[in-house]
Structure formats: structure tokens, C-alpha cells
Design a protein around this motif. Structure first.
Motif, mmCIF file in Angstrom:
data_model
loop_
_atom_site.group_PDB
_atom_site.id
_atom_site.type_symbol
_atom_site.label_atom_id
_atom_site.label_comp_id
_atom_site.label_asym_id
_atom_site.label_seq_id
_atom_site.Cartn_x
_atom_site.Cartn_y
_atom_site.Cartn_z
ATOM 1 N N LYS A 208 117.388 9.785 -14.591
ATOM 2 C CA LYS A 208 116.811 11.128 -14.522
ATOM 3 C C LYS A 208 115.323 11.172 -14.866
ATOM 4 O O LYS A 208 114.675 12.205 -14.730
ATOM 5 C CB LYS A 208 117.584 12.070 -15.441
ATOM 6 C CG LYS A 208 119.029 12.283 -15.007
ATOM 7 C CD LYS A 208 119.749 13.267 -15.920
ATOM 8 C CE LYS A 208 121.195 13.481 -15.470
ATOM 9 N NZ LYS A 208 121.903 14.457 -16.332
ATOM 10 N N GLU A 209 114.771 10.047 -15.293
ATOM 11 C CA GLU A 209 113.387 10.009 -15.763
ATOM 12 C C GLU A 209 112.425 9.557 -14.664
ATOM 13 O O GLU A 209 112.676 8.577 -13.966
ATOM 14 C CB GLU A 209 113.284 9.051 -16.958
ATOM 15 C CG GLU A 209 111.899 8.941 -17.557
ATOM 16 C CD GLU A 209 111.853 7.934 -18.694
ATOM 17 O OE1 GLU A 209 110.763 7.765 -19.272
ATOM 18 O OE2 GLU A 209 112.898 7.319 -18.998
ATOM 19 N N THR A 210 111.317 10.284 -14.505
ATOM 20 C CA THR A 210 110.235 9.848 -13.620
ATOM 21 C C THR A 210 109.207 9.103 -14.454
ATOM 22 O O THR A 210 108.737 9.622 -15.470
ATOM 23 C CB THR A 210 109.577 11.040 -12.912
ATOM 24 O OG1 THR A 210 110.535 11.648 -12.030
ATOM 25 C CG2 THR A 210 108.371 10.601 -12.088
ATOM 26 N N SER B 81 106.470 15.197 -4.520
ATOM 27 C CA SER B 81 105.139 15.321 -5.116
ATOM 28 C C SER B 81 104.553 13.956 -5.464
ATOM 29 O O SER B 81 103.345 13.717 -5.305
ATOM 30 C CB SER B 81 105.187 16.211 -6.362
ATOM 31 O OG SER B 81 106.065 15.672 -7.341
ATOM 32 N N GLU B 82 105.396 13.023 -5.953
ATOM 33 C CA GLU B 82 104.915 11.685 -6.286
ATOM 34 C C GLU B 82 104.481 10.934 -5.019
ATOM 35 O O GLU B 82 103.481 10.217 -5.011
ATOM 36 C CB GLU B 82 105.989 10.890 -7.023
ATOM 37 C CG GLU B 82 106.292 11.385 -8.431
ATOM 38 C CD GLU B 82 105.202 11.014 -9.430
ATOM 39 O OE1 GLU B 82 104.290 10.231 -9.081
ATOM 40 O OE2 GLU B 82 105.264 11.517 -10.576
ATOM 41 N N CYS C 2 111.004 7.570 -9.406
ATOM 42 C CA CYS C 2 111.237 9.016 -9.367
ATOM 43 C C CYS C 2 112.634 9.340 -9.872
ATOM 44 O O CYS C 2 113.633 8.793 -9.370
ATOM 45 C CB CYS C 2 111.047 9.538 -7.949
ATOM 46 S SG CYS C 2 109.386 9.251 -7.304
ATOM 47 N N LYS D 129 101.210 12.400 -3.789
ATOM 48 C CA LYS D 129 100.111 11.996 -4.667
ATOM 49 C C LYS D 129 99.674 10.565 -4.397
ATOM 50 O O LYS D 129 98.467 10.268 -4.310
ATOM 51 C CB LYS D 129 100.536 12.154 -6.124
ATOM 52 C CG LYS D 129 99.417 11.961 -7.146
ATOM 53 C CD LYS D 129 99.927 12.265 -8.555
ATOM 54 C CE LYS D 129 98.798 12.286 -9.561
ATOM 55 N NZ LYS D 129 98.074 11.015 -9.661
ATOM 56 N N SER E 129 116.014 13.552 -5.415
ATOM 57 C CA SER E 129 115.043 13.689 -6.485
ATOM 58 C C SER E 129 114.150 14.907 -6.267
ATOM 59 O O SER E 129 113.659 15.131 -5.152
ATOM 60 C CB SER E 129 114.169 12.425 -6.557
ATOM 61 O OG SER E 129 113.056 12.607 -7.399
ATOM 62 N N PHE E 130 113.922 15.671 -7.330
ATOM 63 C CA PHE E 130 112.995 16.803 -7.268
ATOM 64 C C PHE E 130 111.536 16.329 -7.282
ATOM 65 O O PHE E 130 110.655 16.948 -6.694
ATOM 66 C CB PHE E 130 113.218 17.748 -8.462
ATOM 67 C CG PHE E 130 114.497 18.537 -8.383
ATOM 68 C CD1 PHE E 130 114.792 19.322 -7.286
ATOM 69 C CD2 PHE E 130 115.420 18.491 -9.426
ATOM 70 C CE1 PHE E 130 115.980 20.059 -7.212
ATOM 71 C CE2 PHE E 130 116.601 19.214 -9.370
ATOM 72 C CZ PHE E 130 116.880 19.998 -8.264
ATOM 73 N N THR E 131 111.278 15.218 -7.981
ATOM 74 C CA THR E 131 109.894 14.776 -8.172
ATOM 75 C C THR E 131 109.382 13.869 -7.053
ATOM 76 O O THR E 131 108.170 13.645 -6.950
ATOM 77 C CB THR E 131 109.750 14.030 -9.514
ATOM 78 O OG1 THR E 131 110.617 12.881 -9.519
ATOM 79 C CG2 THR E 131 110.100 14.935 -10.685
ATOM 80 N N TYR E 132 110.283 13.350 -6.233
ATOM 81 C CA TYR E 132 109.869 12.384 -5.221
ATOM 82 C C TYR E 132 108.813 12.938 -4.261
ATOM 83 O O TYR E 132 107.780 12.281 -4.020
ATOM 84 C CB TYR E 132 111.080 11.861 -4.433
ATOM 85 C CG TYR E 132 110.848 10.494 -3.834
ATOM 86 C CD1 TYR E 132 109.888 10.293 -2.845
ATOM 87 C CD2 TYR E 132 111.565 9.382 -4.268
ATOM 88 C CE1 TYR E 132 109.655 9.041 -2.305
ATOM 89 C CE2 TYR E 132 111.329 8.126 -3.740
ATOM 90 C CZ TYR E 132 110.378 7.967 -2.755
ATOM 91 O OH TYR E 132 110.136 6.721 -2.222
#
Length: 389
Positions: free
Chosen positions: A56-58, A88-89, A71, A92, A83-86
Motif C-alpha cells: 500500500k506504500e508509494t 500521477s507518478e 506505486c 511526473k 493504484s491511485f498514485t500510479y
């Protein structure tokens, strides 16, 4: 300075075939001081020594000197991490790092849906095709259009065997873009120590006069271990069959083999123990049955120790490119338990044939599937992609 971004499913300390290939690619490019690398992937619960990852950790860390963006995942559906963060990562790293070449390890449909619209037109795109989506048929149909777009966008498509190019309904449509770079074994990891040689001798001594068969891999349906268990029931008591690994089918395999003293389950085996069994065995068993087995690193490793291999015919799979029928081992009709048992009997009855196939097996691996050969092919491919108009 040229910049390369690899997009893998996961990365070390999580261990898998795709992840190892991504790591091998990164290692292959490290000597070129004109290349800067990064890698982005999903995170997964895994640990090896000081490496500790939580699903669960980015987080950002490094493997072999290459930055890895992991991610965090909130779920997994049909073997695909979400993944929610993928997004945006990924956005970026594409903007800030500005890679000249992006290497996407396929299949990865969740990531592909974000990558295609984000990928700048000037960025060279290498699609590293590990396997068709075969198990999740609905998922495969759902992403059919996306898969075609990936292939159309790709400047180069890498397959791990010519068999897969011929057998894939997708790759066969894009032959002009396809290039074969077989997977590799890391010979330094397979170098036996004095302790490993001693362990191999003990295994042989414990099974004096027996024909030792060894197979290793995850206990999942496509690996076909149930066929090896069934074949064992047709063999006489001169055979001993060792099966390494674990998985969802471990308990059912043990239940199926409970009345067969010829079979022993080893559980998850360390590298040292695995090498000892490679050294000790007479025949390497690789009973995979579907194209999910796209190549077979364990098969190449077993053959490297001069063991004849017994495999099934899998149309379109690289398994039958690694093990050549009647050259490095025996190939059986897919799922034919009796034929598999007969192949083991043939090799048991003919020590000269075992030796002949074993010598050829080792030589094939040395000629085709070493890291040195892989590294040369990767660097050559990257050089040509960089120069493409």
C-alpha cells in the motif's frame, strides 16, 4: 546523455519472471555511462535482507543503482494491481525525467491505459512482450483495442522466442517490428560451492541406484505439476521425483500423491538447494501446459547442468524453443500423461541417450541463453532504437 524508463509490473525484492528480465535489462545497460535509467512499477509485500516493501506504500528506492518508483496498490483484480498514485507518478516521471526510450513490459493493461495518451510522440517506445493475455479471456477481449494501439505505437517489439512471434495472434500481425531476445540465466548465481557439491552428493547417496527426476516452480495450474504426479503413478520404483516450490495447488498435489512414495515435495527451495538438486538429478521435468509459460527460465537452468529435459508440446510457447525435441530432451503431446511417463522410462533405460541429450542441453543454454548474450542483444537493440527516425 540518453534516458531510459522501464515500466515493470513489480521489482525486486518481489521475484518473478518479468521482474527478473527488467532487472537484467537494467544491469545490461549500467556499463554505458551515456545512459541514465529509472524504473516504475507497482509495490508489493516482499522482503529480502534489507529490502522491505509494503503493497500500500508509494516509495522511491533503488535496485542495483537504478532508481525504482514503487506505486502503492489498493487492490488486485484478475492478477492486475490497481493504484491511485500510479497515474500521477507516471506523469511526473515522464515530465521531469523526460525519457528518450520507454520500455513497457507487457501485459500491463492498467498502466497501458495511462501510458498511451501520456507518452510524447518523440519518445521511442519498446514493447517487451512476455506473453499474451490467455488466462483472463474476458480481460483480453476488453483490452483488445488497447493492445493493438500499443503494437501500432511501438518502435520495436521484443519477444522472448520465435515460437511466440509465430503463435501469438497479435505479434504475428506485427512481424516487421518484432525482434527476438531470449531470456537468460545468470551463471554466477548458479555456480556451485563446495558445500553445494557436498549436498548434491548426499542427495545422490540417499537415492543410490535410483533415477532422480527434479521439477521446480510455482504450484499453479499452467505449471502442470499434476501431470507429473499422474505420470509418476505409471513408473516403477527405480524413480524418485522431487518437486520444489509452493502455490495454490500444493495441498491438492500432495493429496493426489499421498499413496506414491516415489514423490517428495521440497517446498520453497533456496538457491543453494536448487543448485544441489540440479546437480544431483538425472532428468529435469518441466511439465507446463499452456502459453502462460512463455519461456521457462527454470527449464534453461536445469538444462545448464547437463540434464535432459522432458516437456510438453505447447503451441506458440518458447518452452519448445528452449528444449529441442530429440536434441536436448523429449517433447510429449500436451497433457499426455502416459507419453510423459514413457519419456521418463526411455531416458531411464538409456544412459547414453541421457548423456547425449544432457551435453546438448548444456551447450544450447551456453550458446543461446546466457546473460552475456542477453546483454549484447539488449545493448545492440537500444542502440538501433535510439538511431531510428
Amino acid at each position: 546523455m540518453k534516458k531510459i524508463l522501464q515500466i515493470s509490473n513489480y521489482q525486486y525484492p518481489h521475484i518473478g519472471g518479468i521482474e527478473q528480465v527488467a532487472r537484467d535489462i537494467a544491469d545490461s545497460l549500467l556499463d554505458d555511462k551515456e545512459i541514465e535509467q529509472k524504473m516504475i512499477c507497482f509495490n508489493e509485500d516482499a522482503q529480502d535482507g534489507n529490502y522491505l516493501c509494503h503493497r500500500k506504500e508509494t516509495m522511491h528506492d533503488s535496485v542495483d543503482g537504478v532508481e525504482v518508483i514503487r506505486c502503492g496498490c489498493f487492490a488486485k483484480v484478475a492478477s492486475q494491481s490497481l493504484s491511485f498514485t500510479y497515474p500521477s507518478e507516471l506523469k511526473k516521471v515522464l515530465k521531469d525525467f523526460g525519457p528518450d526510450i520507454v520500455i513497457l513490459h507487457y501485459p500491463n493493461p492498467f498502466v497501458s491505459s495511462f501510458l498511451l495518451p501520456m507518452l510524447p510522440k518523440i519518445t521511442k517506445f519498446v514493447l517487451y512482450w512476455h506473453l499474451d493475455i490467455t488466462k483472463q479471456k474476458i480481460l483480453g477481449k476488453l483490452f483488445h483495442g488497447q493492445t493493438l494501439h500499443l503494437l501500432e505505437r511501438a518502435d520495436k517489439v521484443i519477444a522472448t522466442s520465435p515460437n511466440y512471434v509465430d503463435g501469438s495472434p497479435y505479434l504475428s500481425q506485427f512481424r516487421a517490428k518484432c525482434e527476438v531476445i531470449p531470456n537468460c540465466i545468470r551463471m554466477e548465481r548458479l555456480t556451485p560451492t563446495a558445500a553445494i557439491y557436498k549436498k548434491a552428493e548426499l542427495i545422490r547417496k540417499e537415492n543410490e541406484g535410483k533415477i532422480l527426476c527434479f521439477g521446480v516452480g510455482r504450484h499453479v495450474p499452467y505449471k502442470g505439476f499434476t501431470y507429473l504426479v499422474k505420470a509418476s503413478k505409471l513408473l516403477d520404483d527405480r524413480f524418485r521425483i522431487y518437486i520444489g516450490g509452493k502455490g495454490e495447488l500444493t495441498q491438492s498435489l500432495k493429496e493426489e500423491a499421498k499413496d506414491d512414495p516415489k514423490i517428495q515435495f521440497l517446498g520453497r527451495v533456496s538457491d543453494e538447494d536448487m543448485i544441489a538438486y540440479y546437480l544431483a538429478c538425472d532428468i529435469f521435468c518441466f511439465p507446463s501446459i499452456t502459453k502462460n509459460e512463455a519461456f521457462g527460465i527454470a527449464l534453461a537452468e536445469g538444462m545448464y547442468f547437463a540434464n535432459p529435459a522432458v516437456t510438453f508440446t505447447i503451441p506458440g510457447s518458447g518452452v519448445n524453443y528452449v528444449n529441442l525435441a530429440d536434441v536436448t530432451g523429449i517433447e510429449c503431446p500436451n497433457g499426455d500423461v502416459r507419453a510423459y511417463a514413457n519419456a521418463l522410462k526411455t531416458l531411464a533405460d538409456n544412459p547414453e541417450l541421457r548423456e547425449k541429450y544432457g551435453i546438448a542441453a548444456k551447450q544450447r543454454v551456453i550458446d543461446k541463453f546466457t546473460y552475456r548474450e542477453f546483454k549484447s542483444r539488449i545493448n545492440d537493440m537500444i542502440c538501433r532504437v535510439r538511431k531510428q527516425n
